[in-house]
Scaffold this active site. Sequence first.
Site, mmCIF file in Angstrom:
data_model
loop_
_atom_site.group_PDB
_atom_site.id
_atom_site.type_symbol
_atom_site.label_atom_id
_atom_site.label_comp_id
_atom_site.label_asym_id
_atom_site.label_seq_id
_atom_site.Cartn_x
_atom_site.Cartn_y
_atom_site.Cartn_z
ATOM 1 N N LYS A 138 0.839 -1.214 0.000
ATOM 2 C CA LYS A 138 0.000 0.000 0.000
ATOM 3 C C LYS A 138 0.868 1.256 0.000
ATOM 4 O O LYS A 138 0.521 2.267 -0.643
ATOM 5 C CB LYS A 138 -0.912 -0.014 1.234
ATOM 6 C CG LYS A 138 -1.917 1.147 1.294
ATOM 7 C CD LYS A 138 -2.981 1.028 0.220
ATOM 8 C CE LYS A 138 -3.996 2.185 0.277
ATOM 9 N NZ LYS A 138 -4.855 2.134 1.464
ATOM 10 N N GLY A 187 3.357 -13.705 -13.781
ATOM 11 C CA GLY A 187 2.147 -13.990 -13.023
ATOM 12 C C GLY A 187 1.186 -12.826 -13.075
ATOM 13 O O GLY A 187 1.600 -11.667 -12.912
ATOM 14 N N GLY A 218 -1.869 -12.645 -11.228
ATOM 15 C CA GLY A 218 -2.786 -12.522 -10.111
ATOM 16 C C GLY A 218 -2.688 -11.122 -9.546
ATOM 17 O O GLY A 218 -1.979 -10.257 -10.073
ATOM 18 N N TYR A 219 -3.380 -10.875 -8.422
ATOM 19 C CA TYR A 219 -3.394 -9.505 -7.907
ATOM 20 C C TYR A 219 -2.014 -9.044 -7.445
ATOM 21 O O TYR A 219 -1.670 -7.860 -7.598
ATOM 22 C CB TYR A 219 -4.436 -9.346 -6.800
ATOM 23 C CG TYR A 219 -4.142 -10.048 -5.502
ATOM 24 C CD1 TYR A 219 -3.441 -9.411 -4.486
ATOM 25 C CD2 TYR A 219 -4.573 -11.353 -5.273
ATOM 26 C CE1 TYR A 219 -3.173 -10.046 -3.285
ATOM 27 C CE2 TYR A 219 -4.314 -11.998 -4.082
ATOM 28 C CZ TYR A 219 -3.616 -11.344 -3.084
ATOM 29 O OH TYR A 219 -3.346 -11.978 -1.911
ATOM 30 N N VAL A 220 -1.177 -9.941 -6.931
ATOM 31 C CA VAL A 220 0.158 -9.537 -6.492
ATOM 32 C C VAL A 220 0.983 -9.057 -7.680
ATOM 33 O O VAL A 220 1.636 -8.005 -7.633
ATOM 34 C CB VAL A 220 0.881 -10.691 -5.770
ATOM 35 C CG1 VAL A 220 2.333 -10.322 -5.474
ATOM 36 C CG2 VAL A 220 0.162 -11.050 -4.476
ATOM 37 N N GLU A 264 -0.406 -5.665 -9.031
ATOM 38 C CA GLU A 264 -0.105 -4.557 -8.129
ATOM 39 C C GLU A 264 1.360 -4.151 -8.224
ATOM 40 O O GLU A 264 1.685 -2.957 -8.286
ATOM 41 C CB GLU A 264 -0.464 -4.944 -6.698
ATOM 42 C CG GLU A 264 -1.963 -5.031 -6.448
ATOM 43 C CD GLU A 264 -2.311 -5.584 -5.079
ATOM 44 O OE1 GLU A 264 -3.445 -5.351 -4.629
ATOM 45 O OE2 GLU A 264 -1.453 -6.263 -4.471
ATOM 46 N N GLY A 289 1.901 -17.385 -7.497
ATOM 47 C CA GLY A 289 1.140 -18.047 -6.446
ATOM 48 C C GLY A 289 1.975 -18.292 -5.205
ATOM 49 O O GLY A 289 3.178 -17.998 -5.172
ATOM 50 N N HIS A 332 -22.865 13.716 -2.691
ATOM 51 C CA HIS A 332 -22.450 14.295 -3.970
ATOM 52 C C HIS A 332 -21.433 15.416 -3.750
ATOM 53 O O HIS A 332 -21.577 16.200 -2.823
ATOM 54 C CB HIS A 332 -23.689 14.850 -4.679
ATOM 55 C CG HIS A 332 -23.432 15.327 -6.076
ATOM 56 N ND1 HIS A 332 -23.149 14.465 -7.112
ATOM 57 C CD2 HIS A 332 -23.396 16.576 -6.600
ATOM 58 C CE1 HIS A 332 -22.971 15.159 -8.222
ATOM 59 N NE2 HIS A 332 -23.113 16.451 -7.929
#
Length: 512
Positions: A85, A215, A217-219, A222, A307, A485
């Site tokens: 993050k 790979g 995947g999300y790793v 990101e 993975g 809003h």
Amino acid sequence: MSLWKLLQVSSAIRSIARSASYLGKVKYDYDLVVLGGGSAGLACAKEAVDNGARVLCFDYVKPTPVGTKWGLGGTCVNVGCIPKKLMHQASLLGEAVHEAVAYGWNVNDQNIKPDWQKLVKSVQNHIKSVNWVTRVDLRDKKVEYVNSMGAFVDPHTIEYSVKGGPKQQATAEYVVVAVGGRPRYPPILGATEFGITSDDIFSYDREPGRTLVVGAGYVGLECACFLKGLGYDPTVMVRSIVLRGFDRQMSELLEAMMSERGVQFLHTTIPSSVERQGDGRLLVKYRNTTTEKEDSDVFDTVLWAIGRKGLIEDLNLPAAGVETKNDKIVVDSKEATNVPHIFAVGDIIHGRPELSPVAILSGRLLARRLFAGSKQLMDYADVATTVFTPLEYSCVGMSEEMAIQTHGPDNIEVFHGYYKPTEFFIPRKSVRHCYLKAVAEITGDQKILGLHYIGPVAGEVIQGFAAALKSGLTVKTLLNTVGIHPTTAEEFTRLSITKRSGRDPTPASCCS
């Protein structure tokens, strides 16, 4: 009497009751031994102590092939959620600097670039501060901690040694295995010698440069995105599809967003070998599994993101008779293994979401069942998650494909729409991939089965909707909710177009 005093008295009473229950029973060194000092193990250990148990926690980190190691706290704190993050935020700030010019800030954005070593140092300093706070927290809560690998001798006995010293043993009434997992390496020449993983990138001592991320995947996505945002040149190698297990439409939109930002993809491709050249760069040979064509390219860094595997090899599980599947531990709805007093929580268990918040809550609930008389089980359904790419993707509940497979295509209605974040207009940022949808039942008040969102701060948007979905959110309730809003979260309250209608889901105006 204050609430704190009441809690202290309650804990003391439970401790006395447990001590009394030992009369006529086998006496163990501890009520609970926890193997693993990550999110699940620490949460379980601290909750158990709060409920009067005597707890011993083991944690040990084996260095990676390139020598990376870290402190107490597990994957999330050291090599996962937290540093990821922070790197993500660093890359977003790079975008924001350029956007500031359009908003009237006098910024010379022509020669702005990050200092990789400074960024890594800042990230690692924060991680070390969390390591220290974690150690202090265990001490204050009176959780005994040993920096050692623990392994079973028998179902109630754990063997260990401290800093190469003599072997010691500890016995416990209950054992919780929470050792988590580590990244996999492909079985090819040069993989471990020359490649790194997410275990290494956040403390990497040199600039990554041109990076091959193997790979999708999300790793992998990101890492590729924050590297791109920091000014490096990532290429993602995709064996089959991007973001397997996620909604296909959203996954493809995310890939398109990344491509628009300059991230390259090698589809249906697998690596064959990695070799170090004379100039220090890495020659990667690979094969396209669709065309069978072989090719190669040169990179500065190769990052494996193919993975993760469970860390069961050092536990000597056969000595305890614990059943495993592949490299994970098999548990029931109570996180119990086939051995009644041995439990497992977190990423080490088979078939459950590998997410820190899941690990933390399941660890706490297990401790309450063991030592506080609770009956509450972990609910693994409808767990929200976020992929931290520049436009983030967050979701909760079913994908469109899963809903159709479960309920049938004639029983599902999908409400969807594109939207335009207000803050994107002045710097003229692309809104092409800002999209959201609600997957719902077609009858009655139309119970919502899944929510999906690509856009700014997706995790912050979906977190509240996740609680609503678990509480039985319907389309009727959603559309009767007044939005805040101007926000992007309010777009869920404006969803009126269905895929079935065939109407254009692109908005004409922001305020009507």
